[in-house]
Design a protein around this motif. Sequence first.
Motif, short mmCIF file in Angstrom:
data_model
loop_
_atom_site.label_atom_id
_atom_site.label_comp_id
_atom_site.label_asym_id
_atom_site.label_seq_id
_atom_site.Cartn_x
_atom_site.Cartn_y
_atom_site.Cartn_z
N PRO A 370 80.32 7.60 -45.44
CA PRO A 370 80.88 6.67 -46.44
C PRO A 370 82.24 7.11 -46.99
N VAL A 371 82.67 8.33 -46.69
CA VAL A 371 83.98 8.81 -47.14
C VAL A 371 84.91 8.84 -45.92
N ALA A 372 85.95 8.00 -45.97
CA ALA A 372 86.89 7.93 -44.85
C ALA A 372 87.76 9.17 -44.79
N ALA A 373 88.35 9.43 -43.62
CA ALA A 373 89.20 10.61 -43.45
C ALA A 373 90.39 10.57 -44.41
N ARG A 382 94.60 16.46 -54.13
CA ARG A 382 94.44 16.67 -55.58
C ARG A 382 93.94 18.08 -55.89
N ILE A 383 93.22 18.68 -54.97
CA ILE A 383 92.85 20.10 -55.15
C ILE A 383 94.10 20.96 -55.00
N GLN A 384 94.88 20.63 -53.98
CA GLN A 384 96.04 21.43 -53.64
C GLN A 384 97.11 21.40 -54.72
N ALA A 392 85.29 20.34 -59.67
CA ALA A 392 85.51 18.92 -59.99
C ALA A 392 85.63 18.10 -58.70
N ALA A 393 86.23 18.70 -57.68
CA ALA A 393 86.36 18.00 -56.39
C ALA A 393 85.00 17.66 -55.82
N ARG A 394 84.04 18.56 -55.97
CA ARG A 394 82.69 18.27 -55.48
C ARG A 394 82.05 17.12 -56.25
N GLN A 395 82.34 17.04 -57.52
CA GLN A 395 81.82 15.91 -58.32
C GLN A 395 82.45 14.59 -57.85
N VAL A 396 83.75 14.61 -57.60
CA VAL A 396 84.43 13.40 -57.10
C VAL A 396 83.86 13.02 -55.73
N PHE A 397 83.64 14.03 -54.88
CA PHE A 397 83.10 13.76 -53.55
C PHE A 397 81.71 13.14 -53.64
N VAL A 408 90.41 8.05 -55.25
CA VAL A 408 90.19 9.40 -55.77
C VAL A 408 90.76 9.54 -57.18
N ASP A 409 92.01 9.07 -57.40
CA ASP A 409 92.65 9.22 -58.71
C ASP A 409 91.89 8.46 -59.79
N ALA A 410 91.41 7.27 -59.46
CA ALA A 410 90.66 6.49 -60.44
C ALA A 410 89.37 7.19 -60.83
#
Length: 482
Positions: A370-373, A382-384, A392-397, A408-410
Amino acid sequence: MTSPLIQGYEVVIGFETHAQLSTQSKIFSRAATAFGAEPNTQACAVDLALPGTLPVMNRGAVERAIRFGLAIGAHIAPRSIFARKNYFYPDLPKGYQISQYEIPVVQGGSVSFYLGDEKKTVRLVRAHLEEDAGKSLHDAFHGMSGIDLNRAGTPLLEIVTEPDIRSSAEAVAYAKELHKIVTWIGICDGNMQEGSFRCDANVSVRKPGQPLGTRREIKNLNSFKFMQQAIDYEVRWQIEQLEDGRAIEQATVLFDPDTGETRAMRTKEDAADYRYFPDPDLPPLVIAPEWVEQVRAALPELPRAMAERFVRDYGLPEYDATTLTQSQAMAAYFDAAAQASAQPKMASNWIMGEISRRLNAEEIDIAQAPVAAATLAALIARIQDGTISNNAARQVFDALWRGEGQDVDALIEAKGLRQMNDTGALEAIIDEVLARNADNVAQFKAGKDKAFNALVGQVMKASGGKANPQQVGALLRQKLGA
C-alpha cells in the motif's frame, strides 16, 4: 577454493530441472495447459498420438527456449532435432516421449550466484525442449490409482548441469538462482507445488582425486527445504554404504518428507535403454539468426546484471543487491525509491526491513504494497533533512500502510511529528534537564558514558520525543565541556 569434505568424501551433484513453459497451449497441439482442470479434459488426440494425428511445433515454446539460452549465455543451435524417447509407464499415453537428444536447442551456458560472500558458477550442458507426461494419482484410502492426462504434452525445458555442485547448500542456491531466472524472463511461473518447476538431483560421493562415484537420482524435489534435506540424507546414506564395504547401485530414488529419507524407486536407466531415434513426424527445428536477435532485443535486464549495477551505481553491499533482485517487482520498487530519494542505502534498509516484514506477515507481494516507491522516497527525504526522527518516520509509515493517506508531509503535520530543530528551544530544555540531573552530570564527568545516554533520554522525554537526537547529543556535549 577446495571442496568441503564430509567424513573424508567429496560430494558431487548435478541437476536436471524441468521447467514447464508458460504457453497457453501444448508443445505439439492446441490443447490447453491450464492447471487444475477436471482430470482428462485437456488431452486431445494429438497428445495421445491417436492414428492419423501429427504433432505441430509450438512457436511460443521455441521462443521461450531461445530466451532462456540467451539469459544464461548459451549457444542457440540454428538446427536441432526431436527424438522419440521410448519407455513404458502408465502416465505416458504414447509409449514414448518426444524430446531432444543428440542436438538440443540450447547448448552450454552457465548460472552464477553467491553462496555467502563467495561467487559460484555452475556450467550447463544443455537445455532441451520436450513434452511432459501425464500424472499418476494414488488414493491410499480407497486403494485405487488413476491417470490424469491433462499434463501430457505440456511444453518443458529440461535444463541439465555439469556435475559442478559440491554441497546441499550450493545445490539449493543454484536451484533458487535458476528459479529466479526462469520466472524473471517470463518463461515459467515457477510454481513448485503445482509441478511447474521440478528438480532432480544426481548425487554421488568420492574420495578426493578419485573418479566420479556411482550416482543416484533424487526425483521431483518440489521445495527448496526438501531439496536440502534429501541431498543431505542421500550423502550420508551413500557414505555409510561405502564405509560398510557395499557398492552403490545406480538408481532413481524418491524423498519422503515424512521420514526424511530417500528410497529407491527403480534402477536407473541409461540412454541406450530409451532407444532414442529421430521422430519421423517432426522436421528439424531451424532457428534463423534474425529471430534470435529479436528475442535478445526484448530481454529485460537480467537479475545478476541488475545486482551488479546496484553495487556499482548505488554503492550497495553485494548482500543487499542480491536480496533486492529476488524478483523483478522488488528490484523495480527499490530502483524507483533509490532514484527518487537519492538515498539508496536507506531505501534498501527500509525495503529489506520494515516493508519485507509486513509483506511476509500479510503474505502479499511488493506489487501489492500500500506504500508506493515514490511515497517511501518522500518519507526518506524527511528523515534525511531532519524534519522527522526515525521513530516518527515509523509512525508515519504505519499510517501510510494503514491507508490513512499518501501525503507524507500532511501526515507529519496532522500527527504533530515534526522534529524540533530550534537550537534556542533545545538549549532551554537541556539547561532544565542538566539542572534537575546533577548526579548524572557528575557521573558523566567522572567518565561514565551511561550517564550521558541517560541525559539524552531525559531531554528527548522533555521534548515529547520531537528533539533531533543528533542535535541533542551535540548540544549536551558542548554544555558539558566534552
